[in-house]
Scaffold this active site. Structure first.
Site, PDB file in Angstrom:
ATOM      1  N   THR A 154       0.609  -1.177  -0.046  1.00 19.47           N
ATOM      2  CA  THR A 154      -0.010   0.307   0.257  1.00 19.47           C
ATOM      3  C   THR A 154       1.038   1.186   0.034  1.00 19.47           C
ATOM      4  OG1 THR A 154      -1.905  -1.285   1.424  1.00 19.47           O
ATOM      5  CG2 THR A 154      -1.901   1.209   1.130  1.00 19.47           C
ATOM      6  N   ASN A 195       5.197  -1.033   4.064  1.00 19.57           N
ATOM      7  CA  ASN A 195       3.953  -0.596   4.438  1.00 19.57           C
ATOM      8  C   ASN A 195       4.278   0.575   6.367  1.00 19.57           C
ATOM      9  OD1 ASN A 195       2.531  -0.406   3.077  1.00 19.57           O
ATOM     10  ND2 ASN A 195       1.399  -2.763   3.280  1.00 19.57           N
ATOM     11  N   ASP A 213      -9.272  -4.519  -0.629  1.00 12.57           N
ATOM     12  CA  ASP A 213      -7.855  -5.196   0.710  1.00 12.57           C
ATOM     13  C   ASP A 213      -8.169  -5.751   1.903  1.00 12.57           C
ATOM     14  OD1 ASP A 213      -5.094  -4.843  -0.328  1.00 12.57           O
ATOM     15  OD2 ASP A 213      -5.016  -4.048   2.688  1.00 12.57           O
ATOM     16  N   HIS A 237      -7.655  -9.671   2.357  1.00 14.06           N
ATOM     17  CA  HIS A 237      -7.171 -10.444   2.594  1.00 14.06           C
ATOM     18  C   HIS A 237      -7.981 -11.537   4.035  1.00 14.06           C
ATOM     19  CE1 HIS A 237      -3.396  -8.048   1.879  1.00 14.06           C
ATOM     20  NE2 HIS A 237      -3.556  -7.100   2.371  1.00 14.06           N
ATOM     21  N   ASP A 273      -3.430   0.361  -6.230  1.00 15.48           N
ATOM     22  CA  ASP A 273      -2.059   0.402  -5.805  1.00 15.48           C
ATOM     23  C   ASP A 273      -1.339  -0.983  -5.656  1.00 15.48           C
ATOM     24  OD1 ASP A 273      -3.767  -1.064  -3.638  1.00 15.48           O
ATOM     25  OD2 ASP A 273      -2.936   0.158  -2.078  1.00 15.48           O
ATOM     26  N   HIS A 274      -2.128  -2.223  -5.665  1.00 15.82           N
ATOM     27  CA  HIS A 274      -2.034  -3.664  -5.786  1.00 15.82           C
ATOM     28  C   HIS A 274      -3.094  -4.352  -5.639  1.00 15.82           C
ATOM     29  CE1 HIS A 274      -3.025  -4.723  -2.071  1.00 15.82           C
ATOM     30  NE2 HIS A 274      -2.268  -3.433  -1.454  1.00 15.82           N
ATOM     31  N   HIS A 310      -0.127  -9.511  -0.850  1.00 18.50           N
ATOM     32  CA  HIS A 310      -0.071  -9.646  -1.870  1.00 18.50           C
ATOM     33  C   HIS A 310       2.252  -8.998  -1.861  1.00 18.50           C
ATOM     34  CE1 HIS A 310      -0.465  -5.527   0.355  1.00 18.50           C
ATOM     35  NE2 HIS A 310      -1.273  -5.791   0.530  1.00 18.50           N
TER      36      HIS A 310
END
Length: 434
Positions: free
Chosen positions: A71, A92, A195, A199, A242-243, A348
């Site tokens: 992130t 992060n 996100d 997760h 961001d990913h 990620h």
């Protein structure tokens, strides 16, 4: 002399009052980031509002984030246009290899010493050229840069829920009022989903599809709010991430990568972050770097790098902050230093070449072409595009406007009309006074 002065007065009068820098060179810009929105998340869900964006604007097939696919590093690459080795937000977590300090992600958001490493983010560059900017929960927005802060900042507190749809709409209303009533030029808006769901439940779980539907409704609400505030002709919008996210491989199908099986971390390492998805870093004790490298090279389902020997495509080798040993797990394998209980079903941090790490890009507004499917590109190139949209000179960056320029309409028709009218008036006056 008198006739020249008269020409000048008449030209200014014909063109109206002198325009500000922002009005002349650029329009307003909203950058929206949905954390962890993988490039294909909308392909197995009914998303009418995102589908409409394809007709009304630009859709890139996917965008490649920088490596590291996390992130903070990725968001800061977007907002600075710099590779991670240049902006130095290399994780992060904020860390210090000498003191063993480790600060979790949300606690870093106001720690300027983690973010302020020389490269200027877009907010500051825009402000230095006369624009008003704001950051709504966007990573990096809460820091100071060379003593300068973003004009207006809201920072998300630890424990704040990320999935409240009513609050999402309230955030949009707030941002629209900043544009319409307070004449802000640039606002960055961050959402922590999908996100969190990715997760907790994994990218294939029905709850992930549910949050994508919520995001789609939010995009519909955003477009409605833009019209309600009279911003359709002045506000450009970029929606990105961001990913991506991938499913974490679990027992009994695979064994977790527990690195303490392959080397004695207490004896050989002085610092480590090895329990963070697919990416790990460590500092060997003096004289132990080769031993650590050799031991980790024997571990399965991962690749170990000496920092200075990392592939050029990673853009990490020149980082001063990154420790000397970097470990990258194969897609879906989880790194663990010892026997820490790891509950994530999705993660990620893996190689940015993996398709599961790719992210979305949508754009619409008065400066963008319509119904344009755009080829993939690296997120580093979003920065010069944003500078072009705002009409400002970019700071030093690693991207290239040539990559994204063709997303834009060839010229601003209203500006061209003003210029043509002024030129015509000048020609008439020259004929009159000749």
């Amino acid at each position: 002399m008198r006739s020249e002065l008269l020409v000048l007065v008449l030209v200014v009068g014909a063109a109206g009052k002198p325009l500000s820098r922002a009005q002349t060179d650029g329009k307003k810009l909203l950058l929206v980031s949905f954390d962890g929105f993988r490039w294909d998340y909308d392909q197995d869900v009914d998303t009418p509002n995102m589908d409409q964006l394809v007709q009304d604007g630009v859709k890139a097939k996917y965008v490649t984030p920088p490596f590291l696919t996390m992130t903070s590093p990725s968001h800061f690459t977007t907002i600075t246009g710099r590779w991670v080795e240049d902006h130095e937000v290399v994780h992060n977590m904020m860390f210090n290899t000498t003191t063993n300090l480790k600060v979790p992600h949300k606690k870093t958001l106001t720690r300027s010493e983690w973010w302020d490493n020389g490269p200027l983010p877009l907010w500051i560059t825009a402000q230095n050229q006369g624009l008003k900017t704001a950051s709504y929960y966007f990573p990096g927005g809460g820091a100071n840069y060379g003593g300068q802060s973003v004009n207006r900042v809201l920072v998300e507190e630890s424990g704040h829920p990320d999935d409240n749809e009513t609050e999402w709409r309230q955030n949009i209303d707030t941002v629209m009022s900043w544009f319409a009533e307070e004449d802000f030029d640039l606002v960055t808006l961050y959402y922590g989903e999908p996100d969190n769901v990715g997760h907790a439940k994994g990218p294939d779980h029905p709850d992930r599809k549910q949050i994508i539907r919520q995001i789609d409704r939010t995009i519909g609400y955003l477009r409605e709010a833009i019209g309600r505030h009279g911003l359709n002709d002045s506000l450009n919008v970029i929606i990105t991430s961001d990913h991506g996210m991938t499913t974490v491989k679990k027992r009994p199908e695979v064994d977790e990568i527990i690195l303490n099986k392959y080397l004695n971390l207490l004896q050989l390492a002085s610092f480590e972050i090895l329990d963070y998805g697919g990416f790990g870093i460590l500092t060997p004790r003096p004289g132990k770097e080769q031993e650590v490298y050799d031991a980790l090279s024997n571990a399965p389902n991962l690749t170990v790098y000496r920092k200075h020997q990392m592939p050029q495509s990673f853009h990490l080798a020149h980082s001063q902050r990154l420790p000397p040993i970097v470990v990258v797990a194969d897609l879906g394998f989880n790194l663990n230093s010892r026997f820490i209980v790891y509950v994530n079903k999705g993660d990620h941090g893996y190689h940015n070449g993996e398709m599961d790490m790719k992210m979305i890009f949508r754009a619409f507004g008065p400066s963008f072409r319509r119904n344009l499917l755009f080829p993939p590109f690296d997120s580093i190139h979003t920065y010069p595009l944003m500078c072009k949209l705002l009409g400002i000179q970019p700071a030093l960056h690693n991207g290239s406007l040539s990559v994204t320029q063709s997303m834009l309409l060839p010229h601003d028709g209203s500006k061209q009309l003003r210029v043509s009218s002024v030129l015509l008036l000048i020609s008439i006056l020259r004929m009159f006074f000749s």
